[in-house]
Design a protein around this motif. Structure first.
Motif, PDB file in Angstrom:
ATOM      1  N   GLU A  80      -2.059  -6.099   2.963  1.00  0.00           N
ATOM      2  CA  GLU A  80      -3.194  -5.834   2.084  1.00  0.00           C
ATOM      3  C   GLU A  80      -3.978  -7.102   1.787  1.00  0.00           C
ATOM      4  OE1 GLU A  80      -4.140  -3.496  -2.122  1.00  0.00           O
ATOM      5  OE2 GLU A  80      -2.073  -3.909  -1.522  1.00  0.00           O
ATOM      6  N   LYS A  98      -7.230   7.692   3.020  1.00  0.00           N
ATOM      7  CA  LYS A  98      -7.315   6.834   1.844  1.00  0.00           C
ATOM      8  C   LYS A  98      -6.022   6.829   1.030  1.00  0.00           C
ATOM      9  CE  LYS A  98     -12.329   7.183   1.200  1.00  0.00           C
ATOM     10  NZ  LYS A  98     -13.431   7.589   0.283  1.00  0.00           N
ATOM     11  N   ASP A  99      -5.243   7.897   1.106  1.00  0.00           N
ATOM     12  CA  ASP A  99      -4.026   7.973   0.305  1.00  0.00           C
ATOM     13  C   ASP A  99      -2.842   8.563   1.068  1.00  0.00           C
ATOM     14  OD1 ASP A  99      -4.914  10.551   0.535  1.00  0.00           O
ATOM     15  OD2 ASP A  99      -4.964  10.975  -1.619  1.00  0.00           O
ATOM     16  N   THR A 106      -1.503   4.035  -1.416  1.00  0.00           N
ATOM     17  CA  THR A 106      -2.499   3.761  -2.459  1.00  0.00           C
ATOM     18  C   THR A 106      -3.818   3.300  -1.861  1.00  0.00           C
ATOM     19  OG1 THR A 106      -1.689   1.486  -2.662  1.00  0.00           O
ATOM     20  CG2 THR A 106      -0.701   3.146  -4.113  1.00  0.00           C
ATOM     21  N   ARG A 107      -3.868   3.178  -0.539  1.00  0.00           N
ATOM     22  CA  ARG A 107      -5.073   2.733   0.154  1.00  0.00           C
ATOM     23  C   ARG A 107      -4.963   3.159   1.614  1.00  0.00           C
ATOM     24  NH1 ARG A 107      -4.470  -1.957   3.396  1.00  0.00           N
ATOM     25  NH2 ARG A 107      -2.324  -2.752   3.352  1.00  0.00           N
ATOM     26  N   GLY A 133       0.759  -1.240   0.000  1.00  0.00           N
ATOM     27  CA  GLY A 133       0.000   0.000   0.000  1.00  0.00           C
ATOM     28  C   GLY A 133       0.785   1.282   0.000  1.00  0.00           C
TER      29      GLY A 133
END
Length: 752
Positions: free
Chosen positions: A637, A613-614, A586-587, A559
Motif C-alpha cells: 500500500e 475496491k473492497d 479495504t482498497r 489492505g
C-alpha cells in the motif's frame, strides 16, 4: 562449556567424545547450548547444535560433604531459592498456629474497622435490603457525588450482570481518601460481610489481549530499566585493561571496583567471562582438557565448561560472595531425547549458583558465552538469558546431579517442588528464546513422540508474540530432509500447529524456529522433537515449504481486512477440481497468484484474479489430484516500488480433478487497476474461426477494443462479437482510462 543449538547436522556432528578418550580425572562431560539463528534459506545448513564437553573436576576437590554440612549447604545462612523456592528467613517467621487460632485469625481479618478505628458492632453494618436506601444515601462516587439507586444491584440479580467487588468510592475511616474497597455489605451467596463488595457495575472488563499488552509493556520496560542499571557495569567489565588480567586477584579487584552491590559484582564477572573466555574446541574434540582451574583458564583465555564455572567461583570467593559449582546433566550438543540420562551416566556439564539478594540464583557462563556451529567452530554470541536464570527455566535443560545422589542434589534445583530425573528426561528441551517468549508445547509436552501414520503437534504462543515460524524435518541420524511431509501453520494469534507425515518407519527430528520481530530475517531455535515412526503415513507429499502457511501479517497491513485474520484456513480443499476464494479488502489490492503442484509448476494458467475496491476473488482449477501451493503476491500500500510482494501461501488439497480443465485467460495488472471483471468467455482457450462474444465490466475504462474492433459500452459493461483467427493465434481485449487511442492489454485468449 557447552555450545548451542542445532538444526540439521551431519552424522559426524552427532558423535560425542568416546569414553576411552577421557582421562581418569574426568567426572563429567561439558556442554554449552544456545539457540541457533537461521538466516532464511536452508535452516539446517545455517544453524548450530549445542556441544557437549567433558567437565574436569578432581576427586579430592569434590568430596561429598558430611550430612551435617550438607544440610547447611543450601538451607543455611539466609535462605535458598527464588520464586517457587523458600528462604529460611520466611521459615523462621512461620509459627505453628492451632486450628482454633487460625479460625480466630480468619474471623478477625474478616471484620471491617468502624469509622472511629474500633471494631464495628452489628448496628454499624448494613444487614438487610431494607437498609439499601440508607446505604445509597451514605455512599458517594469517586467525584464526590451521591450514588443513585441505579448504581446498585440487588443480590437476586447478581448472576446476571458482571460486577466489580471492589468499587464503591466511600472514604476510609479517619482518612480523607476515597477507597474502592470499603462498603460493609454482605457478599452474595455467603453470610459473611466483605469489605470489598458493593454491587456496582464494573466499569472495566479486561480481556486477554489487554492483559497481554499491559504485561508486554511491563516486560519491555523492565528490560529497558535492567539494561540501564547494568550499562555502566557492563561497560566497565568489557573495557578491562590487559594489565589487570595478570592474576585472578587483580582482575577481581578491577571488576568489583565501583560496584554498589553483590549483584553488580556478579554481573561484572559474568560479562567479563562471556566476552573474554572462548570455548576450547580443540580440547573438546581431542579429549585432552588440560587445566580447568581458574589460573589456567585466565592464562589461556579458553576452557571447557568446568573452567568457566571454576573461574566464576574464584571471582566470587575473592569478592566474598557465597558461590557453588554445580555438576549435573544438560541437554546440550550431543543430547538425544532417545538416550535418557541414568544414575550411572557420567555428568556432562557444570554451572554455578550464587547467593545474592538473600537467595541462591543461577549463573550459566558457558551457555551465555556463545555456541559452536556445524563446522565445530566456536561462535561468540552473548546471551543474557543465562544470567540469574529463573530456576523454573533452567530445570528445562539443567539437572543437578552431585555425587551420583539424586536426592541430595534436588536442593540445587532451587525449586519448591523438585522434579525427578525421569521427568527431566521426558520433558522436551526448550531453547532460551522459547522460554523468554513464553512459547510452550500444548499437545505434546515430552521430547519423544511415537507416531503411527501422522501426528499433529500444537504449540501455544501465550503472548501472541510470534511473527513468523518455520521448521526443519529430517531423518535421524542421516540428516536427509523431508519437509514435504510437514505442514506448519498459525491458526490463531496464540496457536501454531505442525502436521507431520513420516514417509518411512524410521527416526526423525522436527525442529521449530521463530521470531517476533518483523524486521528480523533470521529465526531462533525454539524446540526439537524426536519422532519415532512405527507405521509410515500413506499420504501424498505437500509442496515443500519450511515456513508457515497462511496469510502473513503483511497482508493485513496492506489492505486485507484485519478482522478476517485467522478466519481463512491455511488448508483449502476441492472436491470437484475447482475452487473460488473471496477475500475482503479495504482498497483495491493489485495482485498476482502462482499455482504449483507438489511435483510440478502450473504457472498462471490455472489461476485467475479479479479485484475490486473492497474484494479480491481468486478462481482456481486443478488438473490432477494431490496437494497444491497457492502463492499470493500483492503491491504494498505504501511501497516505494511497483514490485509484487509475497503476502500469503495456501495449501490446497484436490480430491478429484476438474472434468474439463481448460486454462483461464491471462489477465494483466491493468485489468486489476481498472477494476475489470471478465463476464465472458471465462476459458482461456477458444476455438479457431468462430464467432465469440466478449464481455467485461469496468467503472474506469473509457475506451475498449477486442481484436482491434471497437467494443460497445452499456453503462459499465463493454461487449463485442468477433470471429476468432486461425489456430496458434490469440485474441486480446484492450482498454484505457482516457479518450486517447493508446490502449493497454487487459485479457488475452489462446486460439486452438
Amino acid at each position: 562449556m557447552g555450545c548451542c543449538a542445532s538444526t540439521k547436522v551431519s552424522a559426524s556432528t552427532w558423535v560425542g567424545v568416546k569414553d576411552d578418550q577421557r582421562t581418569p580425572l574426568l567426572t563429567a562431560e561439558d556442554s554449552i547450548q544456545e539457540p541457533s539463528k537461521v538466516n532464511g534459506g536452508t535452516l539446517a545448513e545455517k544453524s548450530q547444535k549445542p556441544i557437549e564437553n567433558n567437565l574436569v573436576r578432581s576427586v579430592e576437590k569434590r568430596q561429598k560433604p558430611t550430612e551435617e554440612k550438607s544440610v547447611q549447604s543450601v538451607e543455611n545462612s539466609k535462605g535458598t531459592i527464588e520464586d517457587d523456592f523458600i528462604t529460611s528467613t520466611e521459615s523462621s517467621q512461620n509459627k505453628q498456629i492451632t486450628p482454633a487460632e487460625n479460625r480466630q485469625k480468619s474471623t478477625e481479618d474478616d471484620v471491617i474497622p468502624a469509622e472511629n478505628g474500633q471494631k464495628p458492632t452489628e448496628d454499624d453494618l448494613i444487614t438487610s435490603e431494607d437498609n439499601k436506601q440508607k446505604l445509597i444515601d451514605e455512599r458517594v462516587n469517586e467525584n464526590g457525588q451521591k450514588l443513585s439507586e441505579d448504581n446498585f444491584i440487588s443480590p437476586a440479580k447478581e448472576d446476571q450482570t458482571l460486577r466489580s467487588p471492589s468499587y464503591c468510592g466511600r472514604k476510609w475511616p479517619n482518612t480523607n481518601r476515597k477507597s474502592p474497597s470499603y462498603c460493609g455489605r454482605k457478599s452474595p451467596k455467603s453470610n459473611r460481610r466483605s469489605p470489598c463488595y458493593c454491587g456496582r457495575k464494573s466499569t472495566k472488563v479486561k480481556i486477554r489481549q489487554e492483559n497481554d499488552k499491559t504485561e508486554n509493556r511491563k516486560t519491555n520496560q523492565t528490560e529497558k530499566d535492567e539494561k540501564g542499571v547494568y550499562e555502566l557495569v557492563d561497560a566497565h567489565a568489557i573495557n578491562a585493561p590487559k594489565h589487570v588480567n595478570t592474576s585472578v586477584n587483580s582482575l577481581t579487584e578491577y571488576l568489583i571496583k565501583g560496584a554498589k552491590s553483590d549483584k553488580e559484582k556478579v554481573r561484572a564477572f559474568y560479562i567479563w567471562i562471556a566476552n573474554n573466555i572462548e570455548y576450547d574446541t580443540d580440547a573438546y574434540f581431542g579429549g585432552n582438557y588440560g587445566g580447568t582451574d581458574a589460573d589456567s583458564v585466565l592464562k589461556h583465555g579458553k576452557s571447557v565448561c568446568s573452567g568457566y564455572a571454576n573461574l566464576f567461583e574464584a571471582f566470587c570467593k575473592i569478592a566474598g560472595i557465597q558461590v557453588q559449582v554445580i555438576s549435573g546433566f544438560s541437554k546440550g550438543y550431543s543430547y538425544s531425547p532417545e538416550k535418557p540420562f541414568t544414575p550411572n551416566t557420567k555428568t556432562n556439564h557444570a554451572w554455578n549458583a550464587v547467593f545474592i539478594e538473600n537467595k541462591w540464583q543461577f549463573i550459566e557462563c558457558t551457555w551465555g558465552a556463545g555456541h559452536l556451529n556445524n563446522a565445530g567452530e566456536f561462535q561468540k554470541q552473548f546471551n543474557n538469558f543465562y544470567f540469574l536464570t529463573n530456576p523454573r527455566h533452567l530445570i528445562v535443560d539443567h539437572f543437578p546431579f552431585e555425587y551420583n545422589d539424586e536426592e541430595f542434589s534436588k536442593k540445587w534445583q532451587l525449586l519448591k517442588n523438585p522434579i525427578s530425573l525421569d521427568e527431566f528426561n521426558r520433558n522436551i528441551k526448550l531453547y532460551s528464546k522459547s522460554i523468554e517468549w513464553d512459547i510452550h508445547p500444548k499437545s505434546h509436552k515430552y521430547g519423544v513422540i511415537e507416531v503411527k501414520g501422522s501426528v499433529e503437534i500444537t504449540i501455544e504462543d501465550k503472548k501472541g508474540h510470534l511473527f513468523n515460524t518455520s521448521f526443519v524435518f529430517y531423518e535421524y541420524p542421516s540428516g536427509e530432509r523431508v519437509e514435504e511431509y510437514g505442514f506448519l501453520r498459525k491458526e490463531s494469534a496464540y496457536e501454531i500447529k505442525l502436521t507431520l507425515n513420516p514417509p518411512k518407519v524410521k527416526s526423525y527430528r522436527a525442529e521449530l524456529y521463530g521470531n517476533i520481530d518483523p524486521s528480523q530475517k533470521s529465526l531462533d531455535h525454539l524446540m526439537t522433537y524426536a519422532i519415532k515412526c512405527t507405521q509410515a503415513a500413506n499420504v501424498s507429499p505437500y509442496p515443500r515449504r519450511t515456513e508457515q502457511w497462511g496469510f502473513s501479517q503483511k497482508a493485513y497491513d496492506n489492505g486485507f481486512l484485519k478482522s478476517d485474520q485467522f478466519k481463512i484456513p491455511a488448508l483449502q480443499q476441492s472436491s470437484n477440481g475447482q475452487l473460488e476464494l473471496n477475500l475482503r479488502t479495504t482498497r483495491n489490492v493489485p495482485s498476482m497468484v502462482k499455482l504449483s503442484h507438489a511435483k510440478y509448476d502450473l504457472g498462471k494458467k490455472f489461476a485467475f484474479v479479479t479485484s475490486g475496491k473492497d474484494f479480491l476473488k481468486i478462481n482456481l482449477k486443478f488438473p490432477s489430484i494431490g496437494y497444491y501451493q497457492l502463492m499470493l503476491m500483492c503491491e504494498e500500500e505504501k511501497g516505494t516500488d511497483d514490485r509484487y510482494h509475497e503476502m500469503g501461501n495456501l495449501l490446497v488439497e484436490c480430491k478429484s480433478p476438474a472434468d474439463s480443465c481448460i486454462p483461464f485467460p491471462v489477465a494483466s495488472s491493468k485489468a486489476q487497476e481498472y477494476l475489470c471483471i471478465l463476464i465472458e468467455p471465462l476459458n482461456g482457450q477458444l476455438p479457431a474461426n468462430q464467432q465469440v462474444k466478449f464481455k467485461f465490466q469496468s467503472p474506469v475504462v473509457k475506451k475498449a477494443i477486442a481484436a482491434k474492433e471497437d467494443m460497445k459500452q452499456n453503462g459499465d459493461e463493454w461487449s463485442a462479437v468477433i470471429t476468432t483467427p486461425g489456430p496458434g493465434g490469440s485474441v486480446q481485449i484492450s482498454g484505457n482510462d482516457t479518450d486517447e487511442n493508446r490502449f493497454w492489454g487487459l485479457f488475452t485468449f489462446e486460439i486452438i
